[in-house]
Design a protein around this motif. Structure first.
Motif, PDB file in Angstrom:
ATOM      1  N   LEU A 107      92.922 -42.924 -81.704  1.00  0.00           N
ATOM      2  CA  LEU A 107      93.095 -41.505 -82.002  1.00  0.00           C
ATOM      3  C   LEU A 107      93.054 -40.676 -80.723  1.00  0.00           C
ATOM      4  CD1 LEU A 107      90.944 -41.061 -85.221  1.00  0.00           C
ATOM      5  CD2 LEU A 107      93.393 -40.648 -85.021  1.00  0.00           C
ATOM      6  N   ASN A 108      92.236 -41.099 -79.766  1.00  0.00           N
ATOM      7  CA  ASN A 108      92.122 -40.359 -78.515  1.00  0.00           C
ATOM      8  C   ASN A 108      93.417 -40.339 -77.728  1.00  0.00           C
ATOM      9  OD1 ASN A 108      89.422 -39.818 -79.009  1.00  0.00           O
ATOM     10  ND2 ASN A 108      88.701 -41.652 -77.937  1.00  0.00           N
ATOM     11  N   TYR A 184      88.767 -36.237 -87.071  1.00  0.00           N
ATOM     12  CA  TYR A 184      89.848 -35.835 -86.173  1.00  0.00           C
ATOM     13  C   TYR A 184      90.682 -34.718 -86.799  1.00  0.00           C
ATOM     14  CZ  TYR A 184      94.273 -36.223 -83.591  1.00  0.00           C
ATOM     15  OH  TYR A 184      95.413 -35.944 -82.866  1.00  0.00           O
TER      16      TYR A 184
END
Length: 266
Positions: A107-108, A184
């Motif tokens: 996700l980063n 997120y």
């Protein structure tokens, strides 16, 4: 140029391992691409190609010359008919296979350039064919990202590459746990709209012109409670037949293209 004629060659054995074993793909960071269309999309997606193998009776000299000029640092290896038949899943892939390096999908590392993104989230899809179909839908709708929660298969499974027709290389894809992805999306202020059989709201009544994630679960069990509890709205696709569910990629496509309609695509 190097040539391989034996199916017992070490590189041939390595390629078979990469095709058949997820553990080997994860360990080496490598995977296999088969077919000109898939290779073209991998190059468009800026994948690093390590080795190209070609069967000269099928792969034209013109195409070979073009690839050599385009990829001067890549090792090209000529293979025999026996080796090609051993390695190729189907004999209609134009005589070309490649070994490529995989990419991170955390996700980063997901870069959302659009300030008003439209995202597809799929929780724990089990069948590579369904994942491939979801990726093709995402490509057709030009989604900003596809996020897979709790994946059951690595993205470089040959069946995913094949069923996505190479769209796995050009879609922006991230993976994570359900809770990581919920956090997120909430941090990014993206509305979470979950498709659920027990939902009270018709999918077509929602406003998808705001930053939106469309979340789908498995055909067998649907979405987990974490998603249904965290959602901005749980939505239902009305059906008139005897069964109460449809293929996950079909369900996703219905909602996605309603969102695209509202955003002026149709």
């Amino acid at each position: 140029m190097k040539e391989i004629t034996s199916t017992q060659n070490n590189l041939v054995k390595q390629i078979l391992q990469l095709k058949e074993k997820s553990k080997e793909r994860r360990k080496s960071g490598l995977f296999v691409i088969e077919g000109q269309r898939e290779l073209k999309l991998a190059l468009k997606g800026n994948y690093n190609i390590q080795t190209l193998l070609f069967f000269a009776d099928i792969f034209s000299e013109e195409n070979l010359d073009a690839l050599i000029k385009k990829l001067p640092s890549v090792e090209f290896i000529k293979i025999s008919k026996e080796v090609y038949q051993k390695l190729a899943y189907r004999q209609t892939t134009e005589g070309i296979l490649a070994i490529a390096q995989s990419k991170p999908h955390s996700l980063n590392s997901l870069d959302l350039k659009n300030a008003n993104p439209l995202i597809l989230v799929a929780e724990a899809p089990e069948k590579p064919g369904n994942i491939g179909a979801l990726l093709r839908t995402a490509d057709a709708a030009n989604l900003d990202a596809v996020i897979i929660a709790n994946p059951k298969s690595d993205l470089y499974n040959p069946n995913i590459i094949r069923s996505s027709v190479g769209c796995v290389f050009t879609n922006k894809i991230a993976t994570g746990t359900t809770l990581e992805i919920i956090e997120y999306l909430q941090l990014k202020k993206i509305a979470i709209n979950c498709a659920a059989l027990t939902a009270p709201v018709n999918y077509s009544t929602l406003d998808y012109t705001v930053p939106t994630a469309i979340v789908v679960g498995t055909e067998a069990t649907g979405l987990s409670g974490e998603w249904l509890d965290a959602s901005s709205q749980n939505i239902l696709i009305p059906m008139q037949g005897e069964i109460d569910s449809m293929n996950v990629s079909v369900a996703a496509a219905i909602v996605i293209f309603e969102a695209k309609r509202q955003r002026g695509f149709l």
